[in-house]
Scaffold this motif. Structure first.
Motif, PDB file in Angstrom:
ATOM      1  N   LYS A 131       0.838  -1.194   0.000  1.00  0.00           N
ATOM      2  CA  LYS A 131       0.000   0.000   0.000  1.00  0.00           C
ATOM      3  C   LYS A 131       0.877   1.249   0.000  1.00  0.00           C
ATOM      4  O   LYS A 131       1.950   1.275   0.612  1.00  0.00           O
ATOM      5  CB  LYS A 131      -0.919   0.004   1.221  1.00  0.00           C
ATOM      6  N   ASP A 157      -8.571  13.170  -0.796  1.00  0.00           N
ATOM      7  CA  ASP A 157      -9.016  12.080   0.081  1.00  0.00           C
ATOM      8  C   ASP A 157      -7.826  11.222   0.525  1.00  0.00           C
ATOM      9  O   ASP A 157      -7.842  10.000   0.455  1.00  0.00           O
ATOM     10  CB  ASP A 157     -10.053  11.227  -0.654  1.00  0.00           C
ATOM     11  N   SER A 158      -6.779  11.915   0.965  1.00  0.00           N
ATOM     12  CA  SER A 158      -5.497  11.253   1.220  1.00  0.00           C
ATOM     13  C   SER A 158      -5.564  10.168   2.298  1.00  0.00           C
ATOM     14  O   SER A 158      -4.888   9.142   2.192  1.00  0.00           O
ATOM     15  CB  SER A 158      -4.450  12.285   1.603  1.00  0.00           C
ATOM     16  N   ALA A 159      -6.360  10.373   3.326  1.00  0.00           N
ATOM     17  CA  ALA A 159      -6.410   9.398   4.418  1.00  0.00           C
ATOM     18  C   ALA A 159      -6.881   8.031   3.935  1.00  0.00           C
ATOM     19  O   ALA A 159      -6.326   6.992   4.306  1.00  0.00           O
ATOM     20  CB  ALA A 159      -7.326   9.906   5.531  1.00  0.00           C
ATOM     21  N   SER A 160      -7.901   8.007   3.079  1.00  0.00           N
ATOM     22  CA  SER A 160      -8.399   6.719   2.583  1.00  0.00           C
ATOM     23  C   SER A 160      -7.491   6.151   1.495  1.00  0.00           C
ATOM     24  O   SER A 160      -7.330   4.934   1.376  1.00  0.00           O
ATOM     25  CB  SER A 160      -9.826   6.863   2.054  1.00  0.00           C
ATOM     26  N   ARG A 161      -6.839   7.026   0.719  1.00  0.00           N
ATOM     27  CA  ARG A 161      -5.985   6.540  -0.367  1.00  0.00           C
ATOM     28  C   ARG A 161      -4.671   5.970   0.152  1.00  0.00           C
ATOM     29  O   ARG A 161      -3.943   5.292  -0.570  1.00  0.00           O
ATOM     30  CB  ARG A 161      -5.722   7.647  -1.382  1.00  0.00           C
ATOM     31  N   GLN A 203      -4.010   1.271  -8.331  1.00  0.00           N
ATOM     32  CA  GLN A 203      -5.292   1.966  -8.174  1.00  0.00           C
ATOM     33  C   GLN A 203      -5.155   3.487  -8.388  1.00  0.00           C
ATOM     34  O   GLN A 203      -6.142   4.197  -8.260  1.00  0.00           O
ATOM     35  CB  GLN A 203      -5.854   1.675  -6.778  1.00  0.00           C
ATOM     36  N   ARG A 205       2.165   7.735  10.063  1.00  0.00           N
ATOM     37  CA  ARG A 205       0.928   7.703   9.277  1.00  0.00           C
ATOM     38  C   ARG A 205       0.356   9.119   9.115  1.00  0.00           C
ATOM     39  O   ARG A 205      -0.053   9.517   8.022  1.00  0.00           O
ATOM     40  CB  ARG A 205      -0.099   6.788   9.932  1.00  0.00           C
ATOM     41  N   ASN A 244      -4.513   3.552   1.942  1.00  0.00           N
ATOM     42  CA  ASN A 244      -4.716   2.099   1.974  1.00  0.00           C
ATOM     43  C   ASN A 244      -4.855   1.476   0.593  1.00  0.00           C
ATOM     44  O   ASN A 244      -5.214   0.299   0.466  1.00  0.00           O
ATOM     45  CB  ASN A 244      -5.967   1.774   2.801  1.00  0.00           C
ATOM     46  N   GLN A 245      -4.565   2.246  -0.444  1.00  0.00           N
ATOM     47  CA  GLN A 245      -4.664   1.724  -1.803  1.00  0.00           C
ATOM     48  C   GLN A 245      -3.289   1.332  -2.337  1.00  0.00           C
ATOM     49  O   GLN A 245      -2.256   1.770  -1.841  1.00  0.00           O
ATOM     50  CB  GLN A 245      -5.317   2.755  -2.718  1.00  0.00           C
ATOM     51  N   VAL A 297      -0.070  11.176   5.518  1.00  0.00           N
ATOM     52  CA  VAL A 297      -1.319  11.806   5.053  1.00  0.00           C
ATOM     53  C   VAL A 297      -1.050  13.270   4.676  1.00  0.00           C
ATOM     54  O   VAL A 297      -1.534  13.759   3.648  1.00  0.00           O
ATOM     55  CB  VAL A 297      -2.415  11.704   6.137  1.00  0.00           C
ATOM     56  N   ASP A 325      -1.442  15.061   0.984  1.00  0.00           N
ATOM     57  CA  ASP A 325      -2.162  16.337   0.807  1.00  0.00           C
ATOM     58  C   ASP A 325      -1.268  17.361   0.097  1.00  0.00           C
ATOM     59  O   ASP A 325      -1.708  18.065  -0.809  1.00  0.00           O
ATOM     60  CB  ASP A 325      -2.578  16.912   2.174  1.00  0.00           C
TER      61      ASP A 325
END
Length: 352
Positions: free
Chosen positions: A109, A144-148, A155, A130, A150-151, A134, A138
């Motif tokens: 990730k 939407d850096s916090a959710s990305r 993706q 972490r 985990n990609q 984030v 940014d």
């Protein structure tokens, strides 16, 4: 003021079955704090090998540095062990590579990839790393850096992957950022965004940047100074204005003449005849002599020194000798220079 980076008479050789390739042959330059130096030239001119040497990434045992110094804040990096270089690499000097897909681990990730260097070099806890990761996403413009976090790399689009690579390079607030053709694999629109991002980050962090490219449109848009490389040597160096408005080396003329401007889109671009020399057996005199229509007998016999044009501008061509004939750039080059003055550089316009 002392430069943050001072490269002196750097040589980088590679031993092959066919002989020793003299990839970099006596390169000298400095980099000041907050400055962007662009290194330009054809493929095989030694640009990427030079910056890899700065990072201690010359592949051993085939690759080696037989001569020269790389002084970073007064410390010679060529004298450091691999373990000592690991403490500098990523922390003080970072690198952005050309293809983000080969720079990122496809099985990890992206958040974890950014956090690695923060934990290793900054000694942050996982939660601190972490949060910082984030912030970095940014900073480089990933929504939407916090959710990305985990990609995985697949993706992300090509432009977004390159932003992740930049975030990793910036993780430890490096003093020097090496960018090896970081926009070549991107389309023009994304290229412009990445270049603007790098300039913005430099303004915020006062980072010194060495930008490797073959695209003079990019150079006009991002650099303070330009070094033109050919056959493992710097043949001309100066400010952007020196190189674009007052070029002195015939090779620089050839590069400028092959560059499109808005005014020249219907014209045939110049082409530099021939091919670069074999660096297993470099020529005796000026390495550009065989491709230079202005070459004199001395070019075939003796390598030119670096002549001083001004306090900021130097070029290695016998045309600058007092006894040389008065030769001006071809008309096609003069037209490019006028086009640049008008802001009509094709690549430069797209990159703004």
């Amino acid at each position: 003021m002392n430069p943050i980076l001072d490269v002196r008479h750097l040589h980088v050789f590679f031993d092959t079955y066919g002989g020793t390739v003299q990839a970099v042959r006596g390169v000298d330059f400095t980099l000041e704090k907050g400055e962007t130096l662009a290194i330009v030239g054809e493929s095989g001119s030694g640009k990427s090998v030079t910056v890899k040497a700065l990072m201690g990434l010359v592949a051993k045992p085939a690759g080696h540095i037989p001569e020269g110094e790389i002084l970073f804040e007064g410390k010679d990096l060529t004298k450091l062990s691999d373990k000592e270089m690991q403490k500098i690499r990523g922390k003080d000097i970072s690198m952005i590579f050309q293809d983000p897909m080969t720079s990122l681990n496809p099985t990890m990730k992206v958040g974890k990839q950014i956090m690695e260097s923060l934990i290793l070099h900054q000694k942050l806890s996982k939660s601190e790393a972490r949060n910082r990761a984030v912030e970095l996403l940014d900073l480089v413009g990933i929504p939407d850096s916090a959710s990305r976090m985990n990609q995985y790399p697949h993706q992300f689009s090509g432009g977004m992957r390159q932003r992740v690579v930049i975030a990793i390079a910036l993780a430890c607030n490096p003093k020097v950022l090496l960018a090896d053709e970081p926009t070549t694999a991107l389309d023009v629109t994304i290229q412009a965004q990445i270049l603007e991002l790098m300039k913005e980050i430099q303004r915020k962090m006062d980072t010194s940047i060495i930008f490797i490219t073959h695209d003079l449109g990019v150079v006009a848009n991002v650099a303070d100074r330009v070094a033109v490389m050919y056959a493992g040597k710097i043949v001309e160096i100066g400010t952007v204005d020196d190189i674009f408005y007052h070029p002195k080396h015939p090779y620089t003329w050839g590069l400028l003449g092959s560059m499109p401007t808005v005014d020249s889109e219907d014209e045939k671009l110049m082409a530099i005849p021939g091919t670069p020399p074999d660096l297993i057996n470099p020529p005796k005199g000026d390495p550009f002599a065989a491709r230079n229509e202005y070459a004199m007998q001395i070019d075939l016999e003796e390598e030119p020194p670096m002549f001083k044009v001004s306090d900021t501008h130097y070029a290695a061509t016998w045309l600058l000798h007092d006894d040389a004939p008065d030769v001006e750039p071809p008309e096609a080059v003069k037209k490019r220079m006028k086009g640049i003055a008008k802001g009509n550089l094709s690549a430069g316009k797209e990159n703004r």
